[in-house]
Design an enzyme around this catalytic site. Structure first.
Site, PDB file in Angstrom:
ATOM      1  N   VAL A 102     -43.245   6.935  -0.194  1.00 26.56           N
ATOM      2  CA  VAL A 102     -43.934   7.620  -1.282  1.00 26.56           C
ATOM      3  C   VAL A 102     -42.951   7.785  -2.423  1.00 26.56           C
ATOM      4  O   VAL A 102     -41.811   8.221  -2.217  1.00 26.56           O
ATOM      5  CB  VAL A 102     -44.461   9.001  -0.839  1.00 26.56           C
ATOM      6  CG1 VAL A 102     -45.196   9.688  -1.988  1.00 26.56           C
ATOM      7  CG2 VAL A 102     -45.366   8.875   0.377  1.00 26.56           C
ATOM      8  N   CYS A 103     -43.364   7.406  -3.618  1.00 25.27           N
ATOM      9  CA  CYS A 103     -42.559   7.608  -4.827  1.00 25.27           C
ATOM     10  C   CYS A 103     -41.168   6.976  -4.653  1.00 25.27           C
ATOM     11  O   CYS A 103     -41.053   5.816  -4.253  1.00 25.27           O
ATOM     12  CB  CYS A 103     -42.478   9.101  -5.133  1.00 25.27           C
ATOM     13  SG  CYS A 103     -41.883   9.521  -6.774  1.00 25.27           S
ATOM     14  N   SER A 104     -40.105   7.740  -4.911  1.00 21.45           N
ATOM     15  CA  SER A 104     -38.752   7.190  -4.844  1.00 21.45           C
ATOM     16  C   SER A 104     -38.259   7.003  -3.423  1.00 21.45           C
ATOM     17  O   SER A 104     -37.119   6.576  -3.215  1.00 21.45           O
ATOM     18  CB  SER A 104     -37.779   8.081  -5.621  1.00 21.45           C
ATOM     19  OG  SER A 104     -37.898   9.433  -5.220  1.00 21.45           O
TER      20      SER A 104
END
Length: 312
Positions: A102-104
């Site tokens: 998720v995300c970074s």
């Protein structure tokens, strides 16, 4: 038999990166009892503090998983350099059915070599940095989530819920995913890509070097907006301008022009009843077919589909 879903967190993780997917799988389990066994994990078990200052209890790392979901957050850079987490992710990916971020959290997968030669996404504000740091990764900055075989990556923060709904649909079927989305009060399939949520001023760079130029471009989208024209307005040579603009914004001048046209066109498509061909002409695409192809690349849907979704 319950599928074991592990959620990897680390100091300064983004709380929603973990809590969003965790909640989605928990709610799916209400409709399909015993479908999932959920486990939050960290290299150091115990209370792990998020960047928000709220902690989450974590258990020891466990390799016996069906799916691993790696959170992101401001601590992702440091976590990606932790040799324990790198070895752990590699070991899990070799055995688990799916590995996701998720995300970074994509930085941790990239550091473990899982994204080499693969398409992937992350938060739109981190995309250029991810591409620069890991040149073997084929970053698709506008996608909500990307699947490459058993590897899944998603965009920023709430996109972890979109990713989870797709994983739930794969496991339990579309109806279970739809019920989960209804309970969460979110889209079952979110329309569009990340650019609908981005602030275009970010393309001006942190010091706003090209912010004035971008404003000037916004008011002239129907014009050709060639590199020579943009460079002249910026009082720079075309070659120097192209290099400086790409270094500052993370994209070429041509790509920036297309992005401005796309976001302006999308706003008009969704908020007005103007004919599609008139919208295409007004923002500089010239003809509706050219705009349709650009919409498919950026948003995954043609203009007419986005208009219908907005009205619905």
């Amino acid at each position: 038999m319950s599928r074991r879903i592990g959620f990897l967190i680390f100091p300064d993780f983004q709380l929603l990166d973990a809590a969003g997917p965790l909640g989605a799988f928990e709610i799916a389990g209400r409709y399909r009892p015993e479908a999932y066994s959920l486990k939050v994990m960290a290299a150091e078990p115990g209370q792990v503090m998020s960047s928000a200052g709220a902690g989450m209890g974590a258990q020891a790392l466990d390799e016996d998983l069906d799916t691993l979901v790696v959170s992101g957050g401001v601590g992702a850079g440091k976590a990606s350099r932790d040799p324990r987490l790198k070895a752990y992710i590699q070991a899990v990916a070799a055995k688990a059915r799916r590995t996701a971020s998720v995300c970074s959290g994509a930085y941790l997968l990239a550091e473990a070599g899982l994204l080499d030669g693969k398409r992937a996404t992350t938060h739109w504000a981190r995309s250029a940095e991810l591409q620069k740091r890991y040149p073997k990764v084929r970053v698709e900055a506008d996608r909500i989530f990307v699947r490459e075989g058993p590897i899944w990556t998603s965009a920023g923060i709430t996109a972890g819920i979109d990713l989870s709904l797709a994983l739930i649909a794969q496991d339990l079927g579309e109806e279970a995913a739809r019920q989960t989305a209804q309970t969460l009060v979110v889209y079952h399939r979110r329309p569009g890509g990340q650019s609908q949520f981005s602030a275009l001023i970010e393309m001006g760079g942190q010091d706003g070097r090209f912010a004035g130029l971008l404003d000037w471009m916004r008011g002239r989208l129907a014009e050709p907006l060639t590199v020579d024209q943009l460079a002249d307005h910026a009082a720079m040579s075309p070659r120097h301008f192209a290099r400086a603009f790409a270094a500052e914004t993370g994209m070429t001048p041509a790509k920036a022009v297309e992005r401005l046209r796309l976001e302006t066109a999308r706003e008009r498509v969704e908020a007005s009843s103007d004919p599609i061909d008139r919208v295409a002409e007004s923002v500089g695409f010239g003809d509706p077919e050219r705009m349709r192809r650009a919409f498919l690349r950026a948003f995954g849907q043609p203009p007419q589909a986005l208009r219908r979704a907005a009205r619905a």
